[in-house]
Design a protein around this motif. Structure first.
Motif, PDB file in Angstrom:
ATOM      1  N   GLU A  10       0.837  -1.194   0.000  1.00 31.36           N
ATOM      2  CA  GLU A  10       0.000   0.000   0.000  1.00 31.36           C
ATOM      3  C   GLU A  10       0.875   1.249   0.000  1.00 31.36           C
ATOM      4  OE1 GLU A  10      -3.979  -0.524   2.314  1.00 31.36           O
ATOM      5  OE2 GLU A  10      -2.405  -1.285   3.633  1.00 31.36           O
ATOM      6  N   GLU A  11       0.504   2.219  -0.817  1.00 31.38           N
ATOM      7  CA  GLU A  11       1.227   3.487  -0.890  1.00 31.38           C
ATOM      8  C   GLU A  11       0.422   4.567  -0.163  1.00 31.38           C
ATOM      9  OE1 GLU A  11       3.319   2.601  -5.230  1.00 31.38           O
ATOM     10  OE2 GLU A  11       1.369   3.608  -5.125  1.00 31.38           O
ATOM     11  N   PHE A  12       1.093   5.265   0.762  1.00 31.96           N
ATOM     12  CA  PHE A  12       0.420   6.249   1.617  1.00 31.96           C
ATOM     13  C   PHE A  12       0.963   7.660   1.383  1.00 31.96           C
ATOM     14  CE2 PHE A  12      -0.005   2.221   3.824  1.00 31.96           C
ATOM     15  CZ  PHE A  12      -1.320   2.243   4.257  1.00 31.96           C
ATOM     16  N   GLN A  13       0.107   8.627   1.633  1.00 31.12           N
ATOM     17  CA  GLN A  13       0.477  10.037   1.560  1.00 31.12           C
ATOM     18  C   GLN A  13       1.070  10.473   2.904  1.00 31.12           C
ATOM     19  OE1 GLN A  13      -2.977  12.317   0.393  1.00 31.12           O
ATOM     20  NE2 GLN A  13      -3.623  10.773  -1.111  1.00 31.12           N
ATOM     21  N   GLN A  46       9.306  11.861  -2.298  1.00 30.22           N
ATOM     22  CA  GLN A  46       9.569  11.737  -0.870  1.00 30.22           C
ATOM     23  C   GLN A  46       8.339  12.013  -0.011  1.00 30.22           C
ATOM     24  OE1 GLN A  46      13.274  13.180   0.758  1.00 30.22           O
ATOM     25  NE2 GLN A  46      14.196  13.329  -1.269  1.00 30.22           N
ATOM     26  N   SER A  47       7.211  12.321  -0.642  1.00 28.97           N
ATOM     27  CA  SER A  47       5.957  12.470   0.093  1.00 28.97           C
ATOM     28  C   SER A  47       5.119  11.192   0.026  1.00 28.97           C
ATOM     29  CB  SER A  47       5.153  13.654  -0.456  1.00 28.97           C
ATOM     30  OG  SER A  47       5.013  13.555  -1.866  1.00 28.97           O
ATOM     31  N   ILE A  48       5.697  10.134  -0.517  1.00 28.07           N
ATOM     32  CA  ILE A  48       5.025   8.833  -0.616  1.00 28.07           C
ATOM     33  C   ILE A  48       5.821   7.818   0.187  1.00 28.07           C
ATOM     34  CG2 ILE A  48       4.255   6.987  -2.163  1.00 28.07           C
ATOM     35  CD1 ILE A  48       4.172   9.001  -4.434  1.00 28.07           C
ATOM     36  N   VAL A  49       5.113   6.958   0.914  1.00 31.49           N
ATOM     37  CA  VAL A  49       5.760   5.853   1.600  1.00 31.49           C
ATOM     38  C   VAL A  49       4.965   4.585   1.288  1.00 31.49           C
ATOM     39  CG1 VAL A  49       4.469   6.155   3.773  1.00 31.49           C
ATOM     40  CG2 VAL A  49       6.709   5.028   3.785  1.00 31.49           C
ATOM     41  N   GLU A  50       5.690   3.500   1.017  1.00 35.06           N
ATOM     42  CA  GLU A  50       5.040   2.222   0.720  1.00 35.06           C
ATOM     43  C   GLU A  50       5.252   1.254   1.861  1.00 35.06           C
ATOM     44  OE1 GLU A  50       5.187   0.100  -3.280  1.00 35.06           O
ATOM     45  OE2 GLU A  50       6.356  -1.294  -2.027  1.00 35.06           O
ATOM     46  N   VAL A  51       4.195   0.562   2.234  1.00 36.51           N
ATOM     47  CA  VAL A  51       4.256  -0.451   3.288  1.00 36.51           C
ATOM     48  C   VAL A  51       3.722  -1.761   2.724  1.00 36.51           C
ATOM     49  CG1 VAL A  51       3.469  -1.129   5.577  1.00 36.51           C
ATOM     50  CG2 VAL A  51       3.987   1.269   5.100  1.00 36.51           C
ATOM     51  N   GLY A  52       4.455  -2.833   2.957  1.00 34.02           N
ATOM     52  CA  GLY A  52       4.050  -4.145   2.471  1.00 34.02           C
ATOM     53  C   GLY A  52       3.854  -5.130   3.595  1.00 34.02           C
ATOM     54  N   THR A  53       2.963  -6.082   3.381  1.00 34.76           N
ATOM     55  CA  THR A  53       2.760  -7.141   4.365  1.00 34.76           C
ATOM     56  C   THR A  53       3.806  -8.234   4.172  1.00 34.76           C
ATOM     57  OG1 THR A  53       1.314  -8.485   2.960  1.00 34.76           O
ATOM     58  CG2 THR A  53       0.271  -6.723   4.241  1.00 34.76           C
ATOM     59  N   GLN A  54       3.874  -9.105   5.135  1.00 34.12           N
ATOM     60  CA  GLN A  54       4.613 -10.351   4.958  1.00 34.12           C
ATOM     61  C   GLN A  54       3.818 -11.256   4.020  1.00 34.12           C
ATOM     62  OE1 GLN A  54       7.535 -10.618   6.178  1.00 34.12           O
ATOM     63  NE2 GLN A  54       7.688  -9.486   8.096  1.00 34.12           N
ATOM     64  N   ILE A  55       4.435 -12.341   3.562  1.00 27.67           N
ATOM     65  CA  ILE A  55       3.692 -13.341   2.795  1.00 27.67           C
ATOM     66  C   ILE A  55       2.719 -14.037   3.745  1.00 27.67           C
ATOM     67  CG2 ILE A  55       3.854 -15.463   1.445  1.00 27.67           C
ATOM     68  CD1 ILE A  55       6.703 -14.588   0.686  1.00 27.67           C
ATOM     69  N   CYS A  56       1.453 -14.054   3.356  1.00 26.87           N
ATOM     70  CA  CYS A  56       0.402 -14.583   4.228  1.00 26.87           C
ATOM     71  C   CYS A  56      -0.195 -15.855   3.630  1.00 26.87           C
ATOM     72  CB  CYS A  56      -0.694 -13.542   4.433  1.00 26.87           C
ATOM     73  SG  CYS A  56      -0.100 -12.004   5.188  1.00 26.87           S
ATOM     74  N   GLN A  57      -0.471 -16.816   4.483  1.00 28.84           N
ATOM     75  CA  GLN A  57      -1.029 -18.082   4.024  1.00 28.84           C
ATOM     76  C   GLN A  57      -2.518 -18.013   3.741  1.00 28.84           C
ATOM     77  OE1 GLN A  57       1.013 -20.738   3.300  1.00 28.84           O
ATOM     78  NE2 GLN A  57       2.557 -19.159   3.729  1.00 28.84           N
ATOM     79  N   LEU A 120       4.056  11.766 -11.466  1.00 31.06           N
ATOM     80  CA  LEU A 120       3.382  10.537 -11.049  1.00 31.06           C
ATOM     81  C   LEU A 120       3.113  10.541  -9.539  1.00 31.06           C
ATOM     82  CD1 LEU A 120       2.489   7.896 -12.579  1.00 31.06           C
ATOM     83  CD2 LEU A 120       4.421   6.804 -11.434  1.00 31.06           C
ATOM     84  N   LEU A 121       2.322  11.492  -9.105  1.00 37.50           N
ATOM     85  CA  LEU A 121       2.015  11.659  -7.683  1.00 37.50           C
ATOM     86  C   LEU A 121       0.719  10.912  -7.363  1.00 37.50           C
ATOM     87  CD1 LEU A 121       3.221  13.154  -5.218  1.00 37.50           C
ATOM     88  CD2 LEU A 121       1.609  15.010  -5.701  1.00 37.50           C
ATOM     89  N   ILE A 122       0.795   9.590  -7.407  1.00 32.02           N
ATOM     90  CA  ILE A 122      -0.386   8.754  -7.218  1.00 32.02           C
ATOM     91  C   ILE A 122      -0.073   7.631  -6.242  1.00 32.02           C
ATOM     92  CG2 ILE A 122      -1.426   9.294  -9.446  1.00 32.02           C
ATOM     93  CD1 ILE A 122      -0.258   6.658 -10.508  1.00 32.02           C
ATOM     94  N   PHE A 123      -1.146   7.014  -5.730  1.00 32.55           N
ATOM     95  CA  PHE A 123      -1.009   6.060  -4.627  1.00 32.55           C
ATOM     96  C   PHE A 123      -1.901   4.850  -4.911  1.00 32.55           C
ATOM     97  CE2 PHE A 123      -0.467  10.414  -3.457  1.00 32.55           C
ATOM     98  CZ  PHE A 123       0.624  10.453  -2.608  1.00 32.55           C
ATOM     99  N   GLY A 124      -1.278   3.673  -4.968  1.00 32.91           N
ATOM    100  CA  GLY A 124      -2.019   2.481  -5.356  1.00 32.91           C
ATOM    101  C   GLY A 124      -1.938   1.362  -4.328  1.00 32.91           C
ATOM    102  N   LEU A 125      -2.743   0.348  -4.598  1.00 32.12           N
ATOM    103  CA  LEU A 125      -2.758  -0.895  -3.830  1.00 32.12           C
ATOM    104  C   LEU A 125      -2.329  -2.012  -4.769  1.00 32.12           C
ATOM    105  CD1 LEU A 125      -3.836  -2.695  -1.335  1.00 32.12           C
ATOM    106  CD2 LEU A 125      -5.926  -2.882  -2.698  1.00 32.12           C
ATOM    107  N   HIS A 126      -1.336  -2.797  -4.360  1.00 31.32           N
ATOM    108  CA  HIS A 126      -0.878  -3.925  -5.153  1.00 31.32           C
ATOM    109  C   HIS A 126      -1.147  -5.211  -4.375  1.00 31.32           C
ATOM    110  CE1 HIS A 126       2.315  -0.981  -6.971  1.00 31.32           C
ATOM    111  NE2 HIS A 126       1.089  -0.692  -7.339  1.00 31.32           N
ATOM    112  N   VAL A 127      -1.808  -6.150  -5.013  1.00 34.83           N
ATOM    113  CA  VAL A 127      -2.138  -7.430  -4.382  1.00 34.83           C
ATOM    114  C   VAL A 127      -1.386  -8.541  -5.109  1.00 34.83           C
ATOM    115  CG1 VAL A 127      -3.961  -9.056  -3.784  1.00 34.83           C
ATOM    116  CG2 VAL A 127      -4.439  -6.592  -3.748  1.00 34.83           C
TER     117      VAL A 127
END
Length: 371
Positions: A10-13, A46-57, A120-127
């Motif tokens: 997830e990309e956050f503002q 630098q106004s965007i931060v991305e956070v990812g989960t661990q691999i989930c079962q 490219l000042l946009i924020f997405g969700l990657h699954v």
């Protein structure tokens, strides 16, 4: 059945709680959020931060991860006098005012893509969904393309761009469309055909590697997953969990059909792009085209049909509760709908940002004890 593991990025503002503008303070945030380790990283701006989960079962584990990482990120931001928000675009920030991240990789992207990259000042969700093998991955990618507009419509959270009501529910989609090698991918008859395409682009110096292919769904170059990139980042964590659960259920249902010699009809890319445009423009309130029936169907009806389509796999996946959150989205609207309602009520885009920040934070606080 293979595990069909899950992961989400997830990309956050990064936002100033006084002015509600974006702040290019990712370095401070990364230092404050050291507990997240390599699950948090900077992006081009630098106004965007991305956070990812661990691999989930499974989805239960993923739900815990999404809420945990969002809580950690929110707390880390507040420790350094910042807040974070989850929406596909910032309502009034200008890309010209953002500081770009240093580094060879980012400098290379800017050198190649110039203003396209800087804007490219946009924020997405990657699954990410794990699949059994490369050949199955290509077959599934061909089929899941049909559902990309549905997923986009359920995720819309970017109605504003640089101070304007764009009239679209997902303006992020339009901004990203300017990049090369984006959008709905073509159909590939085999992994070898896809691999030959990538190698041709590398040989001709179009790309360095497959990481510069940014389709709405793609085989991830390193993770061995099918990566869905079509969605705006949702403001509420529950919606992020729902989208990931729905993606997994669609992949598993198509896999089941394929192993039972019951293929899913494959549509041309140009037709799917028509529906994707409708999803970006109208969100839940529009109509997508059923090309088999040659008829327009309200997206809200199609969302219910999609639940019926995956109904026979969600119990085995343990994700019925998460998938059926679609009903809540249909009732409450997407983040784009709620942002537009705040703007209609207040006429103030700063109030919209405040709403996004509050909803982002409240989501993890309310469900924190049970997530």
């Amino acid at each position: 059945m293979p595990p069909f593991t899950l992961g989400v990025e997830e990309e956050f503002q990064i936002i100033d709680p006084q002015t509600w503008e974006l702040r290019s303070h990712v370095s401070e945030l990364l230092e404050s959020a050291a507990v997240l380790g390599d699950q948090i990283k900077r992006e081009l701006h630098q106004s965007i931060v991305e956070v990812g989960t661990q691999i989930c079962q499974d989805v239960t584990e993923l739900r815990h991860e999404i809420f945990r990482t969002r809580r950690e990120l929110t707390a880390a931001a507040e420790r350094v006098g910042l807040v974070v928000g989850a929406a596909g675009t910032h309502p009034f920030a200008h890309w010209e005012n953002q500081v770009l991240s240093p580094g060879v990789r980012y400098e290379g992207i800017v050198e190649e893509l110039q203003q396209l990259a800087r804007s490219l000042l946009i924020f997405g969700l990657h699954v990410h969904v794990g699949v059994p093998d490369r050949h199955t991955m290509i077959d599934l990618m061909n089929e899941v393309r049909y559902f990309l507009p549905h997923l986009l419509a359920l995720s819309t959270s970017s109605p504003f761009w640089m101070g304007h009501d764009t009239g679209l529910k997902s303006y992020r989609t339009t901004v990203f469309r300017r990049f090369p090698r984006t959008g709905v991918p073509d159909r590939y008859d085999s992994w070898s055909e896809y691999e030959n395409y990538v190698q041709l682009l590398v040989d001709l110096h179009c790309i360095d590697d497959a990481k510069k292919i940014w389709w709405d769904v793609r085989p991830h170059p390193a993770f061995g997953t099918l990566e869905f990139r079509v969605c705006d980042v949702p403001t509420k964590p529950e919606t992020a969990v729902m989208l990931a659960a729905l993606v997994q259920a669609i992949v598993v249902k198509l896999y089941r059909l394929r192993t039972g010699n019951l293929g899913f009809r494959i549509y041309r890319r140009a037709l799917i792009e028509e529906n994707k445009w409708r999803a970006a423009r109208y969100g839940l309130d529009g109509k997508l085209v059923d090309f088999g029936k040659r008829a327009e169907v309200p997206m809200r009806h199609l969302a219910l049909e999609l639940l019926e389509f995956v109904d026979d796999v969600v119990d085995e996946l343990g994700s019925r509760r998460e998938v059926e959150y679609v009903h809540t989205v249909l009732r409450e609207g997407t983040s784009a709908d709620r942002q537009l309602e705040v703007f209609r009520r207040t006429g103030d885009l700063r109030a919209v940002v405040q709403h996004v920040v509050a909803e982002t934070r409240a989501g993890v606080e309310r469900a924190g004890a049970t997530a």
